[in-house]
Design a protein around this motif. Structure first.
Motif, PDB file in Angstrom:
ATOM      1  N   UNK A   1       0.831  -1.209   0.000  1.00  0.00           N
ATOM      2  CA  UNK A   1       0.000   0.000   0.000  1.00  0.00           C
ATOM      3  C   UNK A   1       0.867   1.261   0.000  1.00  0.00           C
ATOM      4  N   UNK A   2       1.931   1.254   0.784  1.00  0.00           N
ATOM      5  CA  UNK A   2       2.840   2.411   0.812  1.00  0.00           C
ATOM      6  C   UNK A   2       3.499   2.611  -0.546  1.00  0.00           C
ATOM      7  N   UNK A   3       3.982   1.520  -1.128  1.00  0.00           N
ATOM      8  CA  UNK A   3       4.672   1.593  -2.417  1.00  0.00           C
ATOM      9  C   UNK A   3       3.769   2.173  -3.500  1.00  0.00           C
ATOM     10  N   UNK A   4       2.494   1.790  -3.480  1.00  0.00           N
ATOM     11  CA  UNK A   4       1.564   2.237  -4.520  1.00  0.00           C
ATOM     12  C   UNK A   4       0.659   3.375  -4.064  1.00  0.00           C
ATOM     13  N   UNK A   5       1.070   4.017  -2.977  1.00  0.00           N
ATOM     14  CA  UNK A   5       0.403   5.221  -2.463  1.00  0.00           C
ATOM     15  C   UNK A   5      -1.100   5.031  -2.246  1.00  0.00           C
ATOM     16  N   UNK A   6      -1.462   3.884  -1.696  1.00  0.00           N
ATOM     17  CA  UNK A   6      -2.844   3.627  -1.285  1.00  0.00           C
ATOM     18  C   UNK A   6      -2.990   4.189   0.126  1.00  0.00           C
ATOM     19  N   UNK A   7      -4.016   4.966   0.344  1.00  0.00           N
ATOM     20  CA  UNK A   7      -4.235   5.599   1.645  1.00  0.00           C
ATOM     21  C   UNK A   7      -4.340   4.545   2.744  1.00  0.00           C
ATOM     22  N   UNK A   8      -3.623   4.758   3.839  1.00  0.00           N
ATOM     23  CA  UNK A   8      -3.583   3.827   4.971  1.00  0.00           C
ATOM     24  C   UNK A   8      -4.101   4.519   6.225  1.00  0.00           C
ATOM     25  N   UNK A   9      -4.981   3.824   6.948  1.00  0.00           N
ATOM     26  CA  UNK A   9      -5.450   4.285   8.254  1.00  0.00           C
ATOM     27  C   UNK A   9      -5.197   3.168   9.260  1.00  0.00           C
ATOM     28  N   UNK A  10      -4.771   3.551  10.478  1.00  0.00           N
ATOM     29  CA  UNK A  10      -4.480   2.569  11.531  1.00  0.00           C
ATOM     30  C   UNK A  10      -5.513   2.687  12.646  1.00  0.00           C
ATOM     31  N   UNK A  11      -5.944   1.523  13.150  1.00  0.00           N
ATOM     32  CA  UNK A  11      -6.928   1.450  14.223  1.00  0.00           C
ATOM     33  C   UNK A  11      -6.478   0.412  15.245  1.00  0.00           C
ATOM     34  N   UNK A  12      -6.978   0.551  16.464  1.00  0.00           N
ATOM     35  CA  UNK A  12      -6.766  -0.469  17.491  1.00  0.00           C
ATOM     36  C   UNK A  12      -7.698  -1.638  17.201  1.00  0.00           C
TER      37      UNK A  12
END
Length: 138
Positions: A120-131
């Motif tokens: 996802x980082x490599x292809x610039x896909x938006x990432x959101x982190x959750x608990x």
């Protein structure tokens, strides 16, 4: 909307029919982002799949469409088989490439999750982190 095969003069017009059908589909499918669910599978598989179902409900509650491949692929593939695992990872990344966002759940990142996050980082896909409990992390 009536998507009949006939034009105003009563003749079959497949070109117009297909154009209207595709435009309608685009309007519907472009209205909500598709979110790839990134969460653990290994370990307590039953518990982790139950959590993934909860994450999907959470994504839906936010107005998005969830995709959780680790709920689908284990139905017909065996994660303990190296060949099946490689195929599943490759297919997962192909599906991820077509998603708008990746939402990562939990603070423990598995090997499979790490591959998804790196992709996802490599292809610039938006990432959101959750608990684990769906609380957003900064």
């Amino acid at each position: 909307m009536n998507l009949g095969l006939k034009n105003a003069e009563g003749y079959c017009d497949l070109t117009a029919y297909e154009a209207i059908k595709n435009a309608s589909r685009d309007k519907v499918t472009k209205s909500r982002n598709i979110v790839y669910i990134c969460s653990p599978l290994k370990g307590n598989v039953e518990r982790n799949q139950n959590r993934a179902c909860g994450y999907c409900r959470f994504v839906i509650s936010k107005g998005y469409i969830p995709i959780a491949v680790h709920l689908m692929f284990p139905q017909f593939m065996y994660d303990g088989d190296d060949v099946d695992r490689k195929k599943a990872i490759d297919m997962s990344l192909e599906i991820l490439s077509r998603c708008d966002e990746l939402w990562c759940f939990g603070e423990n990142i598995s090997e499979g999750m790490l591959k998804e996050l790196e992709f996802a980082k490599k292809y610039m896909i938006k990432i959101k982190h959750f608990t684990d409990s769906c609380t957003a992390l900064s």
